[in-house]
Design an enzyme around this catalytic site. Structure first.
Site, PDB file in Angstrom:
ATOM      1  N   CYS A 113       0.794  -1.128  -0.002  1.00 10.73           N
ATOM      2  CA  CYS A 113      -0.218   0.040   0.098  1.00 10.73           C
ATOM      3  C   CYS A 113       0.832   1.244   0.032  1.00 10.73           C
ATOM      4  CB  CYS A 113      -1.062  -0.143   1.226  1.00 10.73           C
ATOM      5  SG  CYS A 113      -2.180  -1.423   1.140  1.00 10.73           S
ATOM      6  N   HIS A 250      -3.140   7.204   2.163  1.00 10.66           N
ATOM      7  CA  HIS A 250      -3.719   5.822   1.537  1.00 10.66           C
ATOM      8  C   HIS A 250      -5.133   5.865   2.144  1.00 10.66           C
ATOM      9  CE1 HIS A 250      -4.080   1.734   0.776  1.00 10.66           C
ATOM     10  NE2 HIS A 250      -3.653   1.515   2.070  1.00 10.66           N
ATOM     11  N   ASN A 280      -9.954  -0.052  -0.427  1.00 10.49           N
ATOM     12  CA  ASN A 280      -8.538   0.148  -0.236  1.00 10.49           C
ATOM     13  C   ASN A 280      -7.976  -0.497  -1.750  1.00 10.49           C
ATOM     14  OD1 ASN A 280      -6.150  -0.388   0.245  1.00 10.49           O
ATOM     15  ND2 ASN A 280      -6.137  -1.338   2.187  1.00 10.49           N
TER      16      ASN A 280
END
Length: 323
Positions: A113, A250, A280
């Site tokens: 990520c 993020h 996500n």
């Protein structure tokens, strides 16, 4: 001094939207539970023929159009992905070929990520070192392909997509008023591997594997790690939370985003949030959020923008730039 200035941005999403209500038919969960704990209302899931490379190519073409550039104007492509089309060659090389680029060079960055932040920092170093003049930085993921759709704690969280930014060399005076990347801070700690990982790989199982996560452990570490690299960026540049125009985090979990902003004293109205729309999307989440906020006019030229992420490994990092 040389600065890495944003020239263009773009995004691409799969055709299929999967709502929380649809997820309710796959695993035992509810829309209320998902929204309350994560802030996610829907996500995009790649269909047949949609891959990290095809989504990355679409985002790249959008960024080129936005920047008024042609593929041959690019001399380096860096793709952040944990879900490559192939074990090798790199997805970046695949996208390079799809764009018809025969010069320059291309490679992937794997930091889960945090990948896009790592890729932006890497691109900045290549530009400032004189090895590249224009870099296409892409975050592209198809995490739906590595999810265990029987694991309700993880399958509700992730989605697919891609985002891209073009950085180009420009002149700066070495001040925080310069446009471009001002500072980058990267961290990792492999001791946390078991908290967020994929249980497969070419060298171990010979399979792709599935994502495994200890959600509470990740949440416990996230806010502290995120604030660490953001405070490092402030210290390096002599700026403060009050100087920020936008925080683009993020998009992992709305509670992590809100908790980090609160700890740093950043008003929520200065935080770009797209987790409700995209879920996500790992390395694609920051460029997707950037493209969304720049396209709708929130992020404007001259704005001070903080990017931050944390991912499996653990990896974490920040990039402070002036748009």
């Amino acid at each position: 001094m040389i600065r890495s200035i944003v020239r263009g941005f773009g995004a691409a999403l799969p055709k299929r939207v999967v709502t929380n209500q649809e997820i309710e038919g796959i695993v035992e969960t509810s829309d209320e539970w998902i929204v309350q704990r994560t802030g996610i209302k829907q996500r995009y899931i790649a269909g047949e023929g949609e891959t990290s490379a095809s989504l990355g190519e679409a985002a790249a073409r959008a960024a080129l159009q936005n920047g008024g550039l042609k593929p041959e104007d690019i001399d380096l492509i860096i793709v952040a992905t944990s879900t490559p089309d192939n074990t090798f060659p790199a997805t970046a090389v695949n996208i390079q070929n799809r764009l018809g680029i025969t010069g320059g060079f291309a490679f992937d960055v794997q930091a889960v990520c945090s990948g896009f932040v790592y890729a932006m920092a890497t691109a900045d170093l290549y530009i400032r070192g004189g090895m590249a003049k224009r870099v296409l930085v892409i975050g592209a993921e198809t995490f739906s392909r590595i999810l265990d759709w029987k694991d309700r704690t993880t399958c509700v969280l992730f989605g697919d997509g891609a985002g891209a930014v073009i950085l180009e060399a420009g002149e700066g005076e070495g001040k925080t008023s310069d446009r471009g990347v001002l500072t980058s801070h990267l961290r990792s700690d492999g001791a946390h591997k078991e908290k967020l990982y994929v249980d497969g790989g070419p060298s171990t199982t010979g399979t792709v594997g599935h994502l495994r996560m200890e959600g509470r452990e990740v949440f416990k570490h996230a806010v502290g790690m995120i604030t660490d690299v953001i405070e490092a960026a402030f210290e390096a540049t002599g700026t403060t939370a009050e100087d920020l125009d936008w925080l683009v985090p993020h998009q992992a979990n709305r509670r992590i985003i809100d908790g980090s902003a609160k700890k740093l004293g950043i008003p929520l109205e200065k935080v770009v949030v797209t987790v409700d729309l995209h879920g996500n999307t790992s390395a694609a989440s920051i460029p997707l959020a950037l493209a969304t906020a720049a396209a709708d006019g929130r992020i404007k030229q001259g704005d001070l923008v903080m990017l931050e992420a944390m991912g499996g490994g653990f990896t974490w990092g920040s990039v402070l730039l002036r748009w």
